[in-house]
Enzyme design. Structure first.
Site, PDB file in Angstrom:
ATOM      1  N   ARG A 118       0.907  -1.142  -0.054  1.00 41.44           N
ATOM      2  CA  ARG A 118      -0.081   0.114  -0.149  1.00 41.44           C
ATOM      3  C   ARG A 118       0.731   1.167  -0.025  1.00 41.44           C
ATOM      4  NH1 ARG A 118      -3.220  -2.959   3.796  1.00 41.44           N
ATOM      5  NH2 ARG A 118      -4.717  -4.188   2.502  1.00 41.44           N
ATOM      6  N   LYS A 140       3.250  11.359 -11.502  1.00 37.86           N
ATOM      7  CA  LYS A 140       2.259  10.322 -12.542  1.00 37.86           C
ATOM      8  C   LYS A 140       3.228   9.168 -12.529  1.00 37.86           C
ATOM      9  CE  LYS A 140      -0.354  13.647 -15.020  1.00 37.86           C
ATOM     10  NZ  LYS A 140      -0.807  13.971 -16.327  1.00 37.86           N
ATOM     11  N   GLU A 182       9.737  17.362 -25.348  1.00 37.75           N
ATOM     12  CA  GLU A 182       8.921  17.819 -24.098  1.00 37.75           C
ATOM     13  C   GLU A 182       9.624  19.302 -23.857  1.00 37.75           C
ATOM     14  OE1 GLU A 182       6.437  16.431 -23.060  1.00 37.75           O
ATOM     15  OE2 GLU A 182       6.322  14.270 -23.408  1.00 37.75           O
ATOM     16  N   LYS A 224       7.703  22.608 -14.713  1.00 37.66           N
ATOM     17  CA  LYS A 224       7.001  21.661 -14.212  1.00 37.66           C
ATOM     18  C   LYS A 224       6.869  21.641 -12.713  1.00 37.66           C
ATOM     19  CE  LYS A 224       5.562  16.976 -14.760  1.00 37.66           C
ATOM     20  NZ  LYS A 224       5.420  15.853 -15.401  1.00 37.66           N
ATOM     21  N   GLU A 234      -4.110  17.546 -11.376  1.00 37.50           N
ATOM     22  CA  GLU A 234      -4.391  17.564 -12.798  1.00 37.50           C
ATOM     23  C   GLU A 234      -6.257  18.080 -12.857  1.00 37.50           C
ATOM     24  OE1 GLU A 234      -2.643  15.544 -15.808  1.00 37.50           O
ATOM     25  OE2 GLU A 234      -4.458  15.986 -17.060  1.00 37.50           O
ATOM     26  N   ARG A 238      -2.468  21.628 -14.750  1.00 37.99           N
ATOM     27  CA  ARG A 238      -1.598  20.681 -14.872  1.00 37.99           C
ATOM     28  C   ARG A 238      -1.845  20.059 -16.271  1.00 37.99           C
ATOM     29  NH1 ARG A 238       1.261  16.042 -11.328  1.00 37.99           N
ATOM     30  NH2 ARG A 238       2.541  15.031 -13.107  1.00 37.99           N
ATOM     31  N   ASN A 242      -0.134  18.649 -21.267  1.00 41.81           N
ATOM     32  CA  ASN A 242      -0.325  17.541 -22.255  1.00 41.81           C
ATOM     33  C   ASN A 242      -0.542  18.133 -23.546  1.00 41.81           C
ATOM     34  OD1 ASN A 242      -0.112  15.042 -21.016  1.00 41.81           O
ATOM     35  ND2 ASN A 242      -2.272  15.666 -19.688  1.00 41.81           N
ATOM     36  N   HIS A 245      -0.252  15.880 -26.670  1.00 44.83           N
ATOM     37  CA  HIS A 245      -0.331  14.477 -26.059  1.00 44.83           C
ATOM     38  C   HIS A 245      -1.519  13.733 -26.319  1.00 44.83           C
ATOM     39  CE1 HIS A 245       2.940  15.676 -24.047  1.00 44.83           C
ATOM     40  NE2 HIS A 245       3.089  14.736 -23.109  1.00 44.83           N
ATOM     41  N   HIS A 249      -0.802  10.230 -28.163  1.00 44.49           N
ATOM     42  CA  HIS A 249      -1.161   9.175 -27.594  1.00 44.49           C
ATOM     43  C   HIS A 249      -1.984   8.158 -28.603  1.00 44.49           C
ATOM     44  CE1 HIS A 249      -0.856  10.547 -23.038  1.00 44.49           C
ATOM     45  NE2 HIS A 249       0.337  10.272 -23.548  1.00 44.49           N
ATOM     46  N   HIS A 262       7.694   8.205 -27.511  1.00 51.76           N
ATOM     47  CA  HIS A 262       6.558   8.893 -27.124  1.00 51.76           C
ATOM     48  C   HIS A 262       6.832  10.298 -27.372  1.00 51.76           C
ATOM     49  CE1 HIS A 262       3.981  10.665 -24.006  1.00 51.76           C
ATOM     50  NE2 HIS A 262       5.061  11.524 -23.429  1.00 51.76           N
TER      51      HIS A 262
HETATM   52  P1  NAD Z   1      12.181   4.972 -22.340  1.00 50.41           P
HETATM   53  O1  NAD Z   1      12.187   4.971 -20.737  1.00 50.41           O
HETATM   54  O2  NAD Z   1      11.946   3.749 -23.082  1.00 50.41           O
HETATM   55  O3  NAD Z   1      13.837   5.146 -22.537  1.00 50.41           O
HETATM   56  C1  NAD Z   1      14.227   5.444 -23.714  1.00 50.41           C
HETATM   57  C2  NAD Z   1      15.398   4.406 -24.325  1.00 50.41           C
HETATM   58  O4  NAD Z   1      16.645   4.980 -23.646  1.00 50.41           O
HETATM   59  C3  NAD Z   1      15.184   3.033 -23.803  1.00 50.41           C
HETATM   60  O5  NAD Z   1      15.468   1.837 -24.689  1.00 50.41           O
HETATM   61  C4  NAD Z   1      16.122   3.041 -22.345  1.00 50.41           C
HETATM   62  O6  NAD Z   1      16.521   1.741 -22.161  1.00 50.41           O
HETATM   63  C5  NAD Z   1      17.361   3.843 -23.000  1.00 50.41           C
HETATM   64  N1  NAD Z   1      18.018   4.507 -22.203  1.00 50.41           N
HETATM   65  C6  NAD Z   1      17.631   5.134 -21.097  1.00 50.41           C
HETATM   66  N2  NAD Z   1      18.814   5.771 -20.250  1.00 50.41           N
HETATM   67  C7  NAD Z   1      19.630   5.717 -21.161  1.00 50.41           C
HETATM   68  C8  NAD Z   1      21.051   6.399 -21.216  1.00 50.41           C
HETATM   69  N3  NAD Z   1      21.366   7.023 -20.452  1.00 50.41           N
HETATM   70  N4  NAD Z   1      21.993   5.975 -22.172  1.00 50.41           N
HETATM   71  C9  NAD Z   1      21.539   5.085 -23.231  1.00 50.41           C
HETATM   72  N5  NAD Z   1      20.238   4.398 -23.166  1.00 50.41           N
HETATM   73  C10 NAD Z   1      19.336   4.800 -22.386  1.00 50.41           C
HETATM   74  O7  NAD Z   1      11.734   6.299 -22.851  1.00 50.41           O
HETATM   75  P2  NAD Z   1      11.576   7.833 -22.194  1.00 50.41           P
HETATM   76  O8  NAD Z   1      11.543   8.763 -23.570  1.00 50.41           O
HETATM   77  O9  NAD Z   1      12.518   8.097 -21.134  1.00 50.41           O
HETATM   78  O10 NAD Z   1      10.133   7.978 -21.485  1.00 50.41           O
HETATM   79  C11 NAD Z   1       9.112   7.722 -22.162  1.00 50.41           C
HETATM   80  C12 NAD Z   1       7.908   6.976 -21.206  1.00 50.41           C
HETATM   81  O11 NAD Z   1       7.528   8.049 -20.188  1.00 50.41           O
HETATM   82  C13 NAD Z   1       6.629   6.890 -21.689  1.00 50.41           C
HETATM   83  O12 NAD Z   1       6.157   5.470 -21.412  1.00 50.41           O
HETATM   84  C14 NAD Z   1       5.737   8.058 -21.451  1.00 50.41           C
HETATM   85  O13 NAD Z   1       4.280   7.766 -21.372  1.00 50.41           O
HETATM   86  C15 NAD Z   1       6.154   8.362 -20.071  1.00 50.41           C
HETATM   87  N6  NAD Z   1       5.934   9.719 -19.722  1.00 50.41           N
HETATM   88  C16 NAD Z   1       5.483   9.836 -18.323  1.00 50.41           C
HETATM   89  C17 NAD Z   1       5.247  11.125 -17.944  1.00 50.41           C
HETATM   90  C18 NAD Z   1       5.013  11.371 -16.472  1.00 50.41           C
HETATM   91  O14 NAD Z   1       4.635  12.378 -15.999  1.00 50.41           O
HETATM   92  N7  NAD Z   1       4.971  10.371 -15.709  1.00 50.41           N
HETATM   93  C19 NAD Z   1       5.600  12.210 -18.673  1.00 50.41           C
HETATM   94  C20 NAD Z   1       6.210  12.061 -20.067  1.00 50.41           C
HETATM   95  C21 NAD Z   1       6.363  10.700 -20.651  1.00 50.41           C
HETATM   96  N1  GLY Z   2       3.500  14.905 -18.415  1.00 49.58           N
HETATM   97  C1  GLY Z   2       2.346  15.542 -18.107  1.00 49.58           C
HETATM   98  C2  GLY Z   2       2.320  15.718 -16.584  1.00 49.58           C
HETATM   99  O1  GLY Z   2       3.122  15.207 -15.802  1.00 49.58           O
HETATM  100  O2  GLY Z   2       1.488  16.142 -16.043  1.00 49.58           O
END
Ligand code: NAD
Ligand code: GLY
Length: 367
Positions: A118, A140, A182, A224, A234, A238, A242, A245, A249, A262
């Site tokens: 939890r 998030k 972003e 942010k 949100e 907030r 997006n 997005h 998406h 992404h």
């Molecule tokens: P990812 O986590 O898939 O990383 C991209 C690639 O880079 C992967 O293959 C990873 O293994 C590799 N990698 C990571 N660090 C590395 C490094 N230092 N050197 C070499 N390779 C490396 O993708 P991302 O773009 O980091 O994140 C995208 C995800 O984030 C999506 O699922 C999206 O929905 C989510 N997201 C969440 C929020 C939030 O607020 N929580 C906001 C934006 C995006």
């Molecule tokens: N990436 C959008 C948010 O964190 O709200």
């Protein structure tokens, strides 16, 4: 090192930004709840940075959980691997989960932390530009569902975000560009002066100039942190984070998770949001084109997938989290540097945006 703060009362936490922070005990260890630590990472990041982090955590009861790499694995079965690891090693409620990796690892490790017994503490150590400027901050967390991106999850804040900018040295160029989508977003939604700064530093950023990268990350995180501090769950502002997005998406879901990155999908989606804002008379052509050119200069796709029809977009957009009472709401720009979230637009403007021939538009813009 720079330190920023996300102000959320008793759930406030610091964001540390600097080169080499993975080895800085004082950024990580004071934020651990107890002796047990579970590092969640993936098979790409582990060989690069896990040993360095393990050395920093010397003296703790440490385990690592190495997940398969990729958006296509951001689902229940992978989450279950995290719970399996924690239970097999008998981690208790005072364990701390550390997410070491990009946004996929961060979102899943954070969701696991929200659910395990939890709720246990967690720390974000983002290693992609996208996760450093966006996903690691704000709490998030979650996973994808075959019918919709990030549809299962929780708001759950980390205890600290530790951004080691040195990790970007190994990031593939395509991933760096995805992160820049972003970064550009913050300029478009809330800071026109940042857009100007990005225009004059885009080459330096793509060449990994440390000073420029640190400034872009710090300005993005500050933007942010401010938005999250004002609207953690949100209910208002907030949602402006997006921008692009909802269209993006739809692209990710339709094309299969992982096919478009992404950030790439967000970039093409941002172009659609810019175009719709122009159609509504809020942006002029010059403003729209300025946003598009910056995305292009970041090495990002600016044309949505040719095979996606307007109906495809509408079908996927109908399950967006901003849909309320069956009404689709979109993030659009009133002007560069000012975003609105609105469902108050003629449906024809959306249809015309979806039907726009973006390839031809890009040819016109480049002449
Ligand atoms: P990812 O986590 O898939 O990383 C991209 C690639 O880079 C992967 O293959 C990873 O293994 C590799 N990698 C990571 N660090 C590395 C490094 N230092 N050197 C070499 N390779 C490396 O993708 P991302 O773009 O980091 O994140 C995208 C995800 O984030 C999506 O699922 C999206 O929905 C989510 N997201 C969440 C929020 C939030 O607020 N929580 C906001 C934006 C995006
Ligand atoms: N990436 C959008 C948010 O964190 O709200």
């Amino acid at each position: 090192m720079q330190t920023l703060q996300v102000d959320l009362g008793e759930r406030s936490y610091p964001i540390y930004i600097g080169a080499g922070l993975l080895s800085q005990v004082e950024c990580i260890v004071p934020h651990l709840a107890g002796r047990q630590v579970a590092v969640v990472t993936n098979e790409t990041v582990a060989p690069l940075y896990l040993d360095q982090l393990i050395r920093t955590l010397a003296g703790h009861e440490l385990m690592s959980i190495v997940l398969p790499d990729g958006e296509a694995f951001k689902h229940w079965e992978t989450l279950q691997k995290i719970f399996d690891g924690l239970l097999e090693a008998r981690h208790d409620r005072r364990t701390t989960i550390i997410a070491l990796g990009g946004g996929v690892v961060g979102d899943m490790a954070g969701f696991a932390a929200a659910c395990y017994q939890r709720g246990v503490d967690f720390i974000q150590i983002p290693t992609t530009l996208l996760s450093q400027v966006d996903s690691s901050v704000g709490g998030k967390t979650g996973i994808n569902h075959p019918l919709g991106k990030n549809m299962i999850g929780a708001f759950y804040q980390p205890k600290a975000v530790v951004i080691d900018t040195a990790t970007l040295a190994t990031l593939p160029e395509r991933e760096l560009s995805a992160g820049l989508a972003e970064v550009i977003k913050y300029g478009l939604i809330c800071d026109e002066s940042f857009l100007g700064w990005l225009e004059s530093h885009m080459e330096a950023l793509r060449a990994l100039d440390p000073t420029s990268l640190t400034e872009a990350i710090a300005r993005s995180c500050a933007a942010k942190a401010q938005v999250v501090g004002a609207d953690e769950r949100e209910s208002g502002v907030r949602a402006t984070l997006n921008l692009g997005h909802t269209f993006g998406h739809a692209i990710e879901t339709h094309m299969g998770y992982g096919s478009w990155l992404h950030g790439e999908a967000v970039a093409a989606g941002t172009v659609m949001a810019l175009e719709m804002s122009r159609r509504l008379g809020w942006l002029d052509e010059a403003g729209r084109n300025r946003g598009i050119r910056l995305l292009q200069r970041a090495g990002l796709p600016v044309v949505p997938p040719a095979e996606m029809t307007a109906d495809d977009f509408l079908r996927h957009m109908a399950v967006d989290k901003k849909v309320l009472g069956g009404r689709l709401r979109l993030v659009l720009l009133k002007r560069l540097g000012e975003a609105v979230v609105t469902g108050d637009f003629p449906h024809e403007a959306l249809l015309a945006t979806l039907d726009t021939d973006y390839r031809t538009l890009m040819e016109q813009i480049s002449h």
